[in-house]
Design a protein around this motif. Structure first.
Motif, PDB file in Angstrom:
ATOM      1  N   CYS A 163       1.009  -0.929  -0.001  1.00 59.36           N
ATOM      2  CA  CYS A 163      -0.339  -0.079  -0.146  1.00 59.36           C
ATOM      3  C   CYS A 163       1.211   1.750  -0.336  1.00 59.36           C
ATOM      4  CB  CYS A 163      -0.890  -0.377   0.913  1.00 59.36           C
ATOM      5  SG  CYS A 163      -2.498  -1.255   1.439  1.00 59.36           S
TER       6      CYS A 163
ATOM      7  N   LYS B 266       3.119   2.590  -2.372  1.00 61.24           N
ATOM      8  CA  LYS B 266       3.261   2.151  -3.296  1.00 61.24           C
ATOM      9  C   LYS B 266       1.768   2.334  -4.066  1.00 61.24           C
ATOM     10  CE  LYS B 266       7.047  -0.870  -3.815  1.00 61.24           C
ATOM     11  NZ  LYS B 266       7.545  -1.839  -4.824  1.00 61.24           N
ATOM     12  N   ALA B 267       0.583   2.756  -3.362  1.00 62.84           N
ATOM     13  CA  ALA B 267      -0.424   3.304  -4.098  1.00 62.84           C
ATOM     14  C   ALA B 267      -0.582   4.612  -4.246  1.00 62.84           C
ATOM     15  CB  ALA B 267      -1.260   2.020  -3.243  1.00 62.84           C
ATOM     16  N   LYS B 268      -1.740   4.816  -5.098  1.00 67.78           N
ATOM     17  CA  LYS B 268      -1.757   6.317  -5.061  1.00 67.78           C
ATOM     18  C   LYS B 268      -2.189   6.838  -3.349  1.00 67.78           C
ATOM     19  CE  LYS B 268      -2.720   6.884 -10.114  1.00 67.78           C
ATOM     20  NZ  LYS B 268      -3.223   6.558 -11.301  1.00 67.78           N
ATOM     21  N   ASP B 269      -3.603   6.638  -3.224  1.00 70.45           N
ATOM     22  CA  ASP B 269      -3.633   6.315  -1.927  1.00 70.45           C
ATOM     23  C   ASP B 269      -3.689   5.530  -0.907  1.00 70.45           C
ATOM     24  OD1 ASP B 269      -5.454   7.075   0.301  1.00 70.45           O
ATOM     25  OD2 ASP B 269      -7.640   7.331  -1.072  1.00 70.45           O
TER      26      ASP B 269
ATOM     27  N   GLN C 200      -6.742   4.375   1.448  1.00 68.00           N
ATOM     28  CA  GLN C 200      -8.285   3.873   0.575  1.00 68.00           C
ATOM     29  C   GLN C 200      -7.360   2.391   0.811  1.00 68.00           C
ATOM     30  OE1 GLN C 200      -9.234   4.793  -2.670  1.00 68.00           O
ATOM     31  NE2 GLN C 200     -10.880   4.101  -2.572  1.00 68.00           N
ATOM     32  N   CYS C 201      -6.003   2.071   0.138  1.00 68.93           N
ATOM     33  CA  CYS C 201      -5.356   1.202  -0.179  1.00 68.93           C
ATOM     34  C   CYS C 201      -5.787  -0.041   0.870  1.00 68.93           C
ATOM     35  CB  CYS C 201      -3.811   1.200  -0.595  1.00 68.93           C
ATOM     36  SG  CYS C 201      -3.107  -0.859  -1.003  1.00 68.93           S
TER      37      CYS C 201
ATOM     38  N   ARG D 178     -14.796   6.788  -0.726  1.00 70.67           N
ATOM     39  CA  ARG D 178     -14.669   8.798  -1.281  1.00 70.67           C
ATOM     40  C   ARG D 178     -15.099   9.466  -2.388  1.00 70.67           C
ATOM     41  NH1 ARG D 178      -9.179   7.912  -5.904  1.00 70.67           N
ATOM     42  NH2 ARG D 178     -10.613   5.723  -6.041  1.00 70.67           N
TER      43      ARG D 178
END
Length: 186
Positions: A63, A65-68, A71-72, A111
């Motif tokens: 997570c 490396k995730a954008k959000d 949320q991940c 979101r």
């Protein structure tokens, strides 16, 4: 004496050359002859790569490396909670349990809460169907969101028009239709 030895070895090499150059198994030149299949066991062939990938368990996504990231992590926690709740069940009962657990999410933390609620309503309306029929039912029953509350109303309306045009398609054909209708024409 050396010349006789040289001539004899050269003759032997030239006579052996045609036998060496013959095609072996699978068309490989110089390969040894095949062993009788009855006497020699054949090695087991490994499963194709696709079958190996299906059996392999995938590691959880990193997570960080995730954008959000939040949320991940929330998604992973929800998935773990659902798996723990359904671990005693197998087969169709497990699948049904996982679907029910997925419906127990709190849309206020989503979101896009409006889309989350719409999706939950569509899933509830289509719960008696499965497979392709379920996907088609959800696609048709999911109500459109109010674009006036969207961050980008023009883009929201563009997406709704694309979904309306592609509502009769499923799977990859649906995704390609959306791509075709959402790409900006230059």
């Amino acid at each position: 004496m050396n010349s006789h030895f040289f001539v004899a070895s050269l003759t032997a090499a030239l006579l052996a050359l045609p036998a060496f150059a013959q095609q072996g198994p699978a068309g490989v030149p110089g390969a040894p002859a095949m062993v009788n299949e009855i006497t020699a066991p054949t090695p087991a062939t490994p499963p194709p790569p696709a079958a190996r990938q299906q059996n392999a368990k995938t590691a959880p996504v990193d997570c960080n490396k995730a954008k959000d990231v939040e949320q991940c992590k929330a998604r992973q926690a929800a998935r773990k909670k659902a798996l723990d709740a359904c671990k005693s069940k197998t087969g169709a009962a497990r699948k049904q349990c996982l679907n029910e657990q997925a419906q127990n999410i709190d849309c206020s933390k989503s979101r896009t809460p409006q889309q989350c609620e719409n999706r939950k309503q569509a899933y509830a309306a289509c719960k008696d169907k499965s497979g392709t029929q379920f996907k088609q039912c959800v696609q048709q029953k999911t109500p459109l969101i109010d674009c006036s509350t969207s961050a980008n109303p023009a883009r929201c309306e563009q997406h709704q028009k694309a979904h309306e045009l592609c509502k009769d398609k499923l799977g990859s054909a649906h995704r390609q239709c959306l791509r075709d209708n959402l790409t900006t024409k230059k």
